[in-house]
Design an enzyme around this catalytic site. Structure first.
Site, short mmCIF file in Angstrom:
data_model
loop_
_atom_site.label_atom_id
_atom_site.label_comp_id
_atom_site.label_asym_id
_atom_site.label_seq_id
_atom_site.Cartn_x
_atom_site.Cartn_y
_atom_site.Cartn_z
N THR A 186 7.20 -41.99 10.21
CA THR A 186 6.06 -41.27 9.85
C THR A 186 6.05 -40.69 10.60
O THR A 186 6.37 -41.46 11.55
CB THR A 186 5.19 -41.89 8.77
N GLU A 331 7.71 -42.60 3.25
CA GLU A 331 8.15 -44.35 2.30
C GLU A 331 8.78 -44.42 1.14
O GLU A 331 8.91 -45.43 0.58
CB GLU A 331 6.51 -45.40 2.03
N LYS A 444 -15.87 -33.50 0.63
CA LYS A 444 -16.05 -34.04 -0.82
C LYS A 444 -17.59 -33.34 -0.21
O LYS A 444 -18.68 -33.63 0.46
CB LYS A 444 -16.67 -35.74 -0.26
N TRP A 449 -15.69 -34.05 -4.82
CA TRP A 449 -14.48 -32.98 -4.53
C TRP A 449 -13.64 -31.57 -4.57
O TRP A 449 -13.74 -31.08 -5.65
CB TRP A 449 -13.20 -33.71 -5.24
P1 ADP Z 1 4.62 -37.59 6.82
O1 ADP Z 1 3.31 -38.14 6.04
O2 ADP Z 1 4.19 -38.09 7.85
O3 ADP Z 1 3.62 -35.88 7.59
P2 ADP Z 1 5.91 -37.24 5.62
O4 ADP Z 1 7.12 -36.12 5.50
O5 ADP Z 1 6.59 -38.58 4.66
O6 ADP Z 1 5.82 -36.83 6.68
O7 ADP Z 1 4.76 -36.87 3.97
C1 ADP Z 1 3.97 -37.41 2.92
C2 ADP Z 1 3.09 -36.05 2.45
O8 ADP Z 1 3.15 -34.55 2.48
C3 ADP Z 1 2.83 -37.08 0.91
O9 ADP Z 1 2.22 -38.25 1.26
C4 ADP Z 1 1.70 -35.36 0.56
O10 ADP Z 1 0.79 -35.68 1.03
C5 ADP Z 1 2.71 -34.75 1.47
N1 ADP Z 1 3.24 -34.15 -0.17
C6 ADP Z 1 4.08 -33.79 0.08
N2 ADP Z 1 5.26 -33.28 -0.65
C7 ADP Z 1 4.26 -32.01 -1.21
C8 ADP Z 1 3.80 -31.39 -2.22
N3 ADP Z 1 4.64 -30.39 -3.02
N4 ADP Z 1 2.53 -31.25 -2.58
C9 ADP Z 1 1.42 -31.43 -1.87
N5 ADP Z 1 2.15 -32.22 -0.69
C10 ADP Z 1 3.12 -32.93 -0.98
#
Ligand code: ADP
Length: 547
Positions: A186, A331, A444, A449
Site C-alpha cells: 500500500t 488489500e 465532522k 458527517w
Molecule cells: P492506497 O490505499 O494506498 O491509496 P489503494 O489503491 O488500495 O491504495 O486505495 C484504496 C482506497 O481508494 C479505498 O479504500 C478507497 O478509499 C479509495 N477508492 C478506491 N476506489 C474508489 C471509488 N470508486 N470511489 C471512492 N474511493 C475509492
C-alpha cells in the site's frame, strides 16, 4: 461424504497457457519506452514467460522467493508476472513514483532476490543498489544492444540475455493454489507501507469474477488498454483477466498523456480501458480541444478514487463511452464492487439511472460487504445511513506480509473475520454501495458527517474548475468545517462567491464549504490520487474567515 471432482489447483500459469492454446494468435501490443510499437501474440508471450521462468530457476530462484519489478505496462512486465508467479515465486510490483528511500525500504522489507527494471528507472536503481543487499541480480528490461553500463549497480544483467538462458522445454509446476504469487505494498500515506500478498487461488478467482458481464465484462472480442499501471494492484487484474477471456492487450508504456493515449486507442482499435480519474482528465481535454471522436472505444472502468459525475457525463454524452465506476483497494486484489444497471432499471428515467451508476456499485460474487457503527453493530441498507465498510471474501487479504500491523481483521459474533476498509459508505436496499469518504478524510461538523466526495464532485461539475479537494479545518464552534481547494481550468475565471453560490440548492446548506482557496496544483500521491495528508499540512496554519 466428499464429492468426486478433480482437485486441480487454480494457478496463474494456467491463465496464460489457456490463452496460448485457445487464443494463441491474439495480440499483445506494447508502446515501448523507446517510443516504437512492439507486437506479438499470447503464444509468443507464453513461450518467453516459460523461458524466463526457467532462467530464474537456473539462477537459483526457489518457490516463495520475491522478485521485484520497477516497470511500466508492457510485454516484458507481463512476462515477469507469469514467469515469476508461474514458477512459484512472488512478483513484487513496486510503484516507481515512490521516493527512492521508500523503494529501498520496501525492497529490503520484501527481501527481493532480483529486481527487473525499465530503463526509465535506471537512476532510481543506481540510487538504491548499494542499499539493497538482498538483491543478487539487477535486470535491465531492454534489448541487449541497448544494455546500460553502470558502476553503481553490481551484477547488472540484460533481460534478453538472461531470458535466453532458459529453455522452452520448461513446464509449469503444479503448485499448491494457496502459494503466494504477487506482492503489492500500500502506498503508506500513514506510516510505513504494508504488503498485501496474493495467492494463485485469490488471483484466479478474482480474474474469473472480474471478467463477468456485469463486472468488468471482458471478452475475446475486446481490445483492452490498461492505463492503470501494473504496479497499482496488478493493473486491477487485467493482465490475468485478458488471457482468461482471450482479449487483445494494449500496453501504453510510459506515455499516458491525452495525445498518446488517444492515438493508441485509435490505432489498436481499443474498445475498453481502465484507470483512475486523474488520467482521464488529460484524454478528455485532448479529445475536446482537437474535436476528436473515438472509433471503437466504448467503455472504461474508472476507480481508485471517486469518479466525478461530471466526468462520467462527459464520457457518456460527448463521446459515447460508458463509464463503469468501480471500488477496490490493494488489500482486495483490488475489485470489490462495480456499478452496473439491471433489467429492472430499464424503466427508470435517465437521471435516476445516472444516480445509480454514480455509486461505487454492488459487490461482485465472492465479496461480502456490510457497514457497521464504531461498536461493530451492523447498520441498515437504506442508502442513507453511513458506516464503516467491512468486506470479506477469497480475494480479500487476511493479514499483511510479515504480520505487519498485527491482526487487521474485525470479528463478528460468529467469529468470522472482516477486513475494515477504512472507508465510510452507505448501502441501499438493492445492495449498491456508495463511498462517502475515507474515514481519515471525513469531516465532522458539530458531530455530523459531511461527505468531502460529494462536495468535490459538485465543484468539478463547475465549468471553470479542473480539480477540487475538500479538507476539514479546525473551527472553534463546530470542531471542523470544510475548506474547498480548487485548481481552475486554464483561462477560466470564477470567484469564491460564485463557487459557494454554485452549491445552493444542491446540498444541505450547512454542508457548504466555509471558504475557497485557489491553488496552482493539488498534491497527488504515487497512484495519482489526491494526497489529502499533504494538503492538510499545506493548510495547517490556515484560519477560516468564519472562525
Ligand atoms: P492506497 O490505499 O494506498 O491509496 P489503494 O489503491 O488500495 O491504495 O486505495 C484504496 C482506497 O481508494 C479505498 O479504500 C478507497 O478509499 C479509495 N477508492 C478506491 N476506489 C474508489 C471509488 N470508486 N470511489 C471512492 N474511493 C475509492
Amino acid at each position: 461424504m466428499q464429492g468426486l471432482m478433480m482437485d486441480m489447483p487454480l494457478l496463474v500459469s494456467s491463465l496464460l497457457q489457456h490463452a496460448a492454446r485457445h487464443y494463441g494468435d491474439n495480440e499483445i501490443v506494447s508502446r515501448r519506452i523507446e517510443g516504437d510499437i512492439h507486437r506479438y501474440t499470447y503464444a509468443d508471450c507464453h513461450e518467453r514467460a516459460r523461458r524466463l521462468a526457467d532462467a530464474f530457476v537456473r539462477s537459483g530462484t526457489a518457490v516463495g522467493d520475491r522478485i521485484a519489478t520497477l516497470a511500466w505496462n508492457g510485454y516484458r512486465h507481463m512476462e515477469m508476472y507469469y514467469a515469476v508467479g508461474g514458477l512459484g515465486a512472488i512478483v513484487h510490483t513496486i510503484n516507481p513514483r515512490l521516493h527512492p528511500e521508500q523503494i529501498a525500504w520496501i525492497v529490503n522489507h520484501a527481501g527481493d532476490t532480483h529486481l527487473a527494471f525499465d530503463m526509465t528507472f535506471l537512476p532510481i536503481v543506481e540510487a538504491i543498489a548499494s542499499k539493497c543487499p538482498t538483491v543478487k541480480t539487477w535486470i535491465a528490461m531492454t534489448d541487449a544492444d541497448r544494455q546500460p553500463k553502470s558502476d553503481k549497480i553490481p551484477n547488472l544483467v540484460n533481460y534478453e540475455e538472461f531470458l535466453a538462458q532458459g529453455s522452452t522445454d520448461y513446464r509449469w509446476p503444479e503448485l499448491d493454489e494457496r502459494t503466494g504469487c504477487g506482492l503489492c505494498y500500500t502506498s503508506g500515506t500513514t506510516g510505513n507501507p504494508k504488503g498485501a500478498m496474493y495467492t494463485h487461488r485469490s488471483t484466479v478467482l478474482h480474474a474469473y469474477a472480474a471478467a463477468l458481464p456485469d463486472a468488468m465484462g471482458a471478452s475475446a472480442r475486446d481490445s483492452i488498454l490498461p492505463v492503470v499501471p501494473m504496479f497499482h494492484v496488478n493493473a486491477w487484474g487485467l493482465p490475468y483477466i485478458c488471457p482468461l477471456v482471450g482479449a487483445k492487450l494494449v500496453f501504453p508504456g510510459p506515455q499516458l498523456d491525452g495525445k498518446s493515449l488517444y492515438e493508441l486507442i485509435e490505432s489498436e482499435g481499443v474498445t475498453y480501458s481502465a484507470g483512475v480519474p486523474t488520467v482521464w482528465a488529460g484524454l478528455l481535454q485532448y479529445a475536446r480541444e482537437n474535436k476528436l471522436r473515438f472509433g471503437t472505444f466504448n467503455r472504461t472502468v474508472i476507480g481508485g478514487s471517486a469518479c466525478p459525475p461530471a466526468m462520467m457525463k462527459a464520457f457518456n454524452e460527448e463521446f459515447g463511452v460508458e463509464v463503469i465506476h468501480a471500488w477496490g483497494m490493494t488489500e482486495t486484489s483490488p475489485l470489490g464492487s462495480l456499478s452496473r444497471l439491471q433489467l429492472k432499471h430499464d424503466k427508470l428515467p435517465a437521471e435516476a439511472k445516472q444516480k445509480i451508476l454514480e455509486k461505487q456499485g454492488h459487490a461482485l460474487f465472492g465479496i461480502d460487504m456490510k457497514i457497521v457503527d464504531d461498536e461493530g453493530n451492523e447498520l441498515p441498507w437504506d442508502g442513507k445511513t453511513f458506516g464503516n465498510l467491512l468486506v470479506r471474501g477469497p480475494w480479500v487479504m487476511k493479514e499483511y506480509f510479515r504480520g505487519e500491523g498485527g491482526d487487521p481483521l474485525q470479528y463478528d459474533v460468529d467469529g468470522r473475520g472482516w477486513f475494515p476498509t477504512g472507508d465510510v459508505a452507505t448501502i441501499d436496499a438493492d445492495g449498491y454501495m456508495q463511498i462517502t469518504d475515507r474515514s481519515k478524510d471525513v469531516i465532522k461538523s458539530g458531530g455530523e458527517w459531511i461527505s468531502t466526495i460529494d462536495l468535490e464532485n459538485l465543484a468539478v461539475s463547475h465549468p471553470a474548475i479542473m480539480q477540487a479537494a475538500v479538507i476539514g479545518v479546525h473551527h472553534p464552534k463546530w470542531d471542523e468545517r470544510p475548506l474547498l481547494v480548487v485548481v481552475k481550468r486554464p483561462g477560466a475565471e470564477v470567484t469564491r462567491e460564485e463557487l459557494l453560490a454554485f452549491y445552493e440548492g444542491k446540498i444541505a446548506k450547512w454542508w457548504t464549504p466555509d471558504d475557497v482557496q485557489f491553488v496552482d496544483s493539488i498534491p497527488l500521491g504515487a497512484t495519482g490520487k489526491i494526497l489529502k495528508t499533504k494538503l492538510r499540512e499545506q493548510f495547517a496554519d490556515y484560519k477560516l474567515p468564519t472562525a
